[in-house]
Design a protein around this motif. Sequence first.
Motif, PDB file in Angstrom:
ATOM      1  N   GLY A  49       0.775  -1.223   0.000  1.00 13.13           N
ATOM      2  CA  GLY A  49       0.000   0.000   0.000  1.00 13.13           C
ATOM      3  C   GLY A  49       0.811   1.279   0.000  1.00 13.13           C
ATOM      4  N   VAL A  50       2.100   1.216  -0.296  1.00 16.40           N
ATOM      5  CA  VAL A  50       2.940   2.408  -0.223  1.00 16.40           C
ATOM      6  C   VAL A  50       2.510   3.443  -1.264  1.00 16.40           C
ATOM      7  CG1 VAL A  50       4.745   1.531  -1.781  1.00 16.40           C
ATOM      8  CG2 VAL A  50       5.298   3.272  -0.064  1.00 16.40           C
ATOM      9  N   ILE A  51       2.482   4.712  -0.851  1.00 18.93           N
ATOM     10  CA  ILE A  51       2.186   5.845  -1.726  1.00 18.93           C
ATOM     11  C   ILE A  51       3.245   6.914  -1.477  1.00 18.93           C
ATOM     12  CG2 ILE A  51       0.528   7.633  -2.370  1.00 18.93           C
ATOM     13  CD1 ILE A  51      -1.657   5.879  -1.096  1.00 18.93           C
ATOM     14  N   VAL A  52       3.891   7.381  -2.548  1.00 14.63           N
ATOM     15  CA  VAL A  52       4.838   8.490  -2.426  1.00 14.63           C
ATOM     16  C   VAL A  52       4.441   9.587  -3.403  1.00 14.63           C
ATOM     17  CG1 VAL A  52       6.755   7.062  -1.603  1.00 14.63           C
ATOM     18  CG2 VAL A  52       6.473   7.469  -4.051  1.00 14.63           C
ATOM     19  N   ARG A  53       4.707  10.825  -3.015  1.00 18.25           N
ATOM     20  CA  ARG A  53       4.346  11.984  -3.839  1.00 18.25           C
ATOM     21  C   ARG A  53       5.535  12.931  -3.896  1.00 18.25           C
ATOM     22  NH1 ARG A  53       2.229  17.101  -2.574  1.00 18.25           N
ATOM     23  NH2 ARG A  53       1.007  18.036  -4.287  1.00 18.25           N
ATOM     24  N   ARG A  54       5.740  13.494  -5.086  1.00 18.95           N
ATOM     25  CA  ARG A  54       6.843  14.432  -5.254  1.00 18.95           C
ATOM     26  C   ARG A  54       6.366  15.852  -4.964  1.00 18.95           C
ATOM     27  NH1 ARG A  54       9.435  14.522 -11.011  1.00 18.95           N
ATOM     28  NH2 ARG A  54       7.478  15.597 -11.442  1.00 18.95           N
ATOM     29  N   ASP A  55       6.974  16.446  -3.953  1.00 23.14           N
ATOM     30  CA  ASP A  55       6.692  17.831  -3.576  1.00 23.14           C
ATOM     31  C   ASP A  55       7.901  18.663  -3.973  1.00 23.14           C
ATOM     32  OD1 ASP A  55       5.845  20.182  -2.534  1.00 23.14           O
ATOM     33  OD2 ASP A  55       5.795  19.532  -0.446  1.00 23.14           O
ATOM     34  N   THR A  56       7.744  19.478  -5.013  1.00 24.67           N
ATOM     35  CA  THR A  56       8.869  20.177  -5.640  1.00 24.67           C
ATOM     36  C   THR A  56       9.835  19.112  -6.186  1.00 24.67           C
ATOM     37  OG1 THR A  56       8.581  21.929  -3.999  1.00 24.67           O
ATOM     38  CG2 THR A  56      10.508  22.076  -5.408  1.00 24.67           C
ATOM     39  N   ASN A  57      10.999  18.938  -5.584  1.00 25.08           N
ATOM     40  CA  ASN A  57      11.939  17.922  -6.071  1.00 25.08           C
ATOM     41  C   ASN A  57      12.129  16.779  -5.076  1.00 25.08           C
ATOM     42  OD1 ASN A  57      12.605  19.205  -8.554  1.00 25.08           O
ATOM     43  ND2 ASN A  57      13.896  20.648  -7.435  1.00 25.08           N
ATOM     44  N   TRP A  65      10.626  13.511  -2.882  1.00 28.60           N
ATOM     45  CA  TRP A  65       9.579  12.498  -2.780  1.00 28.60           C
ATOM     46  C   TRP A  65       9.309  12.215  -1.308  1.00 28.60           C
ATOM     47  CZ3 TRP A  65       7.049  10.314  -6.985  1.00 28.60           C
ATOM     48  CH2 TRP A  65       7.604  10.593  -8.245  1.00 28.60           C
ATOM     49  N   GLN A  66       8.021  12.247  -0.935  1.00 25.99           N
ATOM     50  CA  GLN A  66       7.640  12.000   0.446  1.00 25.99           C
ATOM     51  C   GLN A  66       6.581  10.901   0.496  1.00 25.99           C
ATOM     52  OE1 GLN A  66       8.973  13.415   3.101  1.00 25.99           O
ATOM     53  NE2 GLN A  66      10.263  14.900   2.015  1.00 25.99           N
ATOM     54  N   GLU A  67       6.720   9.989   1.465  1.00 21.45           N
ATOM     55  CA  GLU A  67       5.715   8.952   1.634  1.00 21.45           C
ATOM     56  C   GLU A  67       4.458   9.553   2.255  1.00 21.45           C
ATOM     57  OE1 GLU A  67       5.116   4.485   3.579  1.00 21.45           O
ATOM     58  OE2 GLU A  67       7.094   5.451   3.617  1.00 21.45           O
ATOM     59  N   GLN A  68       3.306   9.152   1.734  1.00 18.40           N
ATOM     60  CA  GLN A  68       2.016   9.624   2.219  1.00 18.40           C
ATOM     61  C   GLN A  68       1.352   8.537   3.063  1.00 18.40           C
ATOM     62  OE1 GLN A  68       1.259  12.960   1.166  1.00 18.40           O
ATOM     63  NE2 GLN A  68       3.360  12.644   0.450  1.00 18.40           N
ATOM     64  N   GLN A  69       0.477   8.951   3.954  1.00 21.54           N
ATOM     65  CA  GLN A  69      -0.261   7.976   4.750  1.00 21.54           C
ATOM     66  C   GLN A  69      -1.247   7.230   3.859  1.00 21.54           C
ATOM     67  OE1 GLN A  69      -2.095   9.572   8.248  1.00 21.54           O
ATOM     68  NE2 GLN A  69      -2.937   7.611   8.893  1.00 21.54           N
ATOM     69  N   SER A  70      -1.202   5.900   3.926  1.00 24.24           N
ATOM     70  CA  SER A  70      -2.034   5.066   3.070  1.00 24.24           C
ATOM     71  C   SER A  70      -3.093   4.346   3.891  1.00 24.24           C
ATOM     72  CB  SER A  70      -1.170   4.032   2.339  1.00 24.24           C
ATOM     73  OG  SER A  70      -1.979   3.140   1.581  1.00 24.24           O
ATOM     74  N   PRO A  71      -4.320   4.242   3.365  1.00 23.73           N
ATOM     75  CA  PRO A  71      -5.379   3.542   4.096  1.00 23.73           C
ATOM     76  C   PRO A  71      -5.417   2.043   3.840  1.00 23.73           C
ATOM     77  CG  PRO A  71      -6.311   4.590   2.169  1.00 23.73           C
ATOM     78  CD  PRO A  71      -4.847   4.947   2.184  1.00 23.73           C
ATOM     79  N   THR A  72      -4.398   1.491   3.201  1.00 18.98           N
ATOM     80  CA  THR A  72      -4.392   0.064   2.907  1.00 18.98           C
ATOM     81  C   THR A  72      -2.988  -0.508   3.023  1.00 18.98           C
ATOM     82  OG1 THR A  72      -5.031  -1.633   1.276  1.00 18.98           O
ATOM     83  CG2 THR A  72      -3.996   0.360   0.428  1.00 18.98           C
ATOM     84  N   LYS A 117     -10.188   4.895   1.266  1.00 18.37           N
ATOM     85  CA  LYS A 117     -10.493   3.642   0.591  1.00 18.37           C
ATOM     86  C   LYS A 117     -11.969   3.613   0.244  1.00 18.37           C
ATOM     87  CE  LYS A 117     -10.061  -1.390   0.992  1.00 18.37           C
ATOM     88  NZ  LYS A 117      -9.609  -2.513   1.848  1.00 18.37           N
ATOM     89  N   LEU A 118     -12.276   3.344  -1.038  1.00 15.50           N
ATOM     90  CA  LEU A 118     -13.654   3.334  -1.495  1.00 15.50           C
ATOM     91  C   LEU A 118     -14.278   1.957  -1.302  1.00 15.50           C
ATOM     92  CD1 LEU A 118     -13.354   5.375  -4.825  1.00 15.50           C
ATOM     93  CD2 LEU A 118     -13.840   6.201  -2.520  1.00 15.50           C
ATOM     94  N   GLN A 119     -15.561   1.943  -1.011  1.00 12.13           N
ATOM     95  CA  GLN A 119     -16.329   0.718  -0.898  1.00 12.13           C
ATOM     96  C   GLN A 119     -17.040   0.470  -2.225  1.00 12.13           C
ATOM     97  OE1 GLN A 119     -16.011  -1.225   1.876  1.00 12.13           O
ATOM     98  NE2 GLN A 119     -14.536   0.379   2.460  1.00 12.13           N
ATOM     99  N   ILE A 120     -16.724  -0.639  -2.861  1.00 12.30           N
ATOM    100  CA  ILE A 120     -17.250  -0.961  -4.188  1.00 12.30           C
ATOM    101  C   ILE A 120     -18.262  -2.091  -4.083  1.00 12.30           C
ATOM    102  CG2 ILE A 120     -16.658  -1.595  -6.546  1.00 12.30           C
ATOM    103  CD1 ILE A 120     -15.404   1.037  -5.641  1.00 12.30           C
ATOM    104  N   ASP A 121     -19.379  -1.972  -4.780  1.00  5.59           N
ATOM    105  CA  ASP A 121     -20.391  -3.025  -4.833  1.00  5.59           C
ATOM    106  C   ASP A 121     -19.995  -4.022  -5.924  1.00  5.59           C
ATOM    107  OD1 ASP A 121     -22.593  -4.660  -4.919  1.00  5.59           O
ATOM    108  OD2 ASP A 121     -24.070  -3.039  -5.113  1.00  5.59           O
ATOM    109  N   TRP A 122     -19.127  -4.973  -5.534  1.00  4.14           N
ATOM    110  CA  TRP A 122     -18.620  -5.925  -6.520  1.00  4.14           C
ATOM    111  C   TRP A 122     -19.707  -6.859  -7.025  1.00  4.14           C
ATOM    112  CZ3 TRP A 122     -14.562  -4.293  -8.653  1.00  4.14           C
ATOM    113  CH2 TRP A 122     -13.579  -3.590  -7.922  1.00  4.14           C
ATOM    114  N   GLN A 123     -20.662  -7.163  -6.205  1.00  3.04           N
ATOM    115  CA  GLN A 123     -21.761  -8.013  -6.644  1.00  3.04           C
ATOM    116  C   GLN A 123     -22.477  -7.376  -7.837  1.00  3.04           C
ATOM    117  OE1 GLN A 123     -22.749 -11.128  -5.277  1.00  3.04           O
ATOM    118  NE2 GLN A 123     -24.030 -11.212  -7.112  1.00  3.04           N
ATOM    119  N   ALA A 124     -22.700  -6.088  -7.770  1.00  2.00           N
ATOM    120  CA  ALA A 124     -23.366  -5.392  -8.866  1.00  2.00           C
ATOM    121  C   ALA A 124     -22.480  -5.310 -10.110  1.00  2.00           C
ATOM    122  CB  ALA A 124     -23.779  -3.985  -8.428  1.00  2.00           C
ATOM    123  N   LEU A 125     -21.174  -5.182  -9.917  1.00  2.00           N
ATOM    124  CA  LEU A 125     -20.271  -4.981 -11.050  1.00  2.00           C
ATOM    125  C   LEU A 125     -19.919  -6.268 -11.773  1.00  2.00           C
ATOM    126  CD1 LEU A 125     -17.748  -2.253  -9.835  1.00  2.00           C
ATOM    127  CD2 LEU A 125     -19.464  -2.049 -11.621  1.00  2.00           C
TER     128      LEU A 125
END
Length: 316
Positions: A99-107, A109-116, A152-160
């Motif tokens: 679940g790692v997420i990193v974002r570049r702020d200017t030059n 890269w910083q790790e962001q808090q991830s919900p997964t 984190k989004l809740q998806i209706d997989w049964q419907a999809l």
Amino acid sequence: MNTTAKIAKYAAPLLLSLAMCAANAAPLQGEMVSQGHAHEALFGVNASAQGLIAVGGAGQISTSKDGSTWQRINLDLGGRSLLAVSDVGGNAIAVGQQGVIVRRDTNTWQEQQSPTSERLFSVAQDGAGFVIASGGFGTILRSLDGGKHWEKLQIDWQALIGQSYEPHVYNVTVDDQGRAYMAGEFGMIARSDDRGTTWHTLHTGDESLFGLAFGQRGLAYAVGQSGTILRSQDGGESWAKIESGSDAILLDVSIRDDDRAVITGIREALSIEAGGQRVERLNNAQLLDSWYCDVGVYNGNFYVVGQKANVLKLSI
């Protein structure tokens, strides 16, 4: 694991299945513009007006402003690999293992808090703050502030997909109208018109889909297991299978402005002629002796990344 799940899950039974495409090989020039080492890998590449960004094992990030000269850094992510990257207007976001997420702020890269803690396979954005990421076991994440905060989004997989099973979602993309698409197991392609709040199904099938790309004039392709290629000519509203001439695992696809498409996979590479259905095998030893799992278009050339952290420039 040292490679993405989309490779590992299906590679074993099909690595030796290298069916030749019936059509003649497309004219091709290949140039290795960056090389790594035997135990390295690059899993994702993004092309934008700012240049190219490739991400890979052990937090590797390689960048290039001209496609020829590359600079590399390795983020300290505790050994976690980055599997995908998106850069729109200089806002660069990469995602990966656990679940790692990193974002570049200017030059920087910083790790962001991830919900997964699930593996994240793909990330895309619209340039107006909406970012979407997808991963294992039905994981769909959303940010509305350019990747600083996530839910984190809740998806209706049964419907999809007609069952409650949470499928791996291998690819997400956002079209030029800001609509989000996802593709994954069970041949699933689904679209959201409201930034991920609700989804509706566009396609289902048997083979998993790993790559998804939208081009100009309503053209789109999805590629996946067992040589599967789906094409849409109406902006993703409907999809039809076209013959690939291959049984290989196809991992990604990218479409040039003239509608020429290149598809990469495990010891396989294909091209689809502009505006047509003819699929050609790209007979290049550097492509066919290895695996390349992502492809992007920059300055009219295709750039593919994969095994040994190689970046191969394809002129076609």
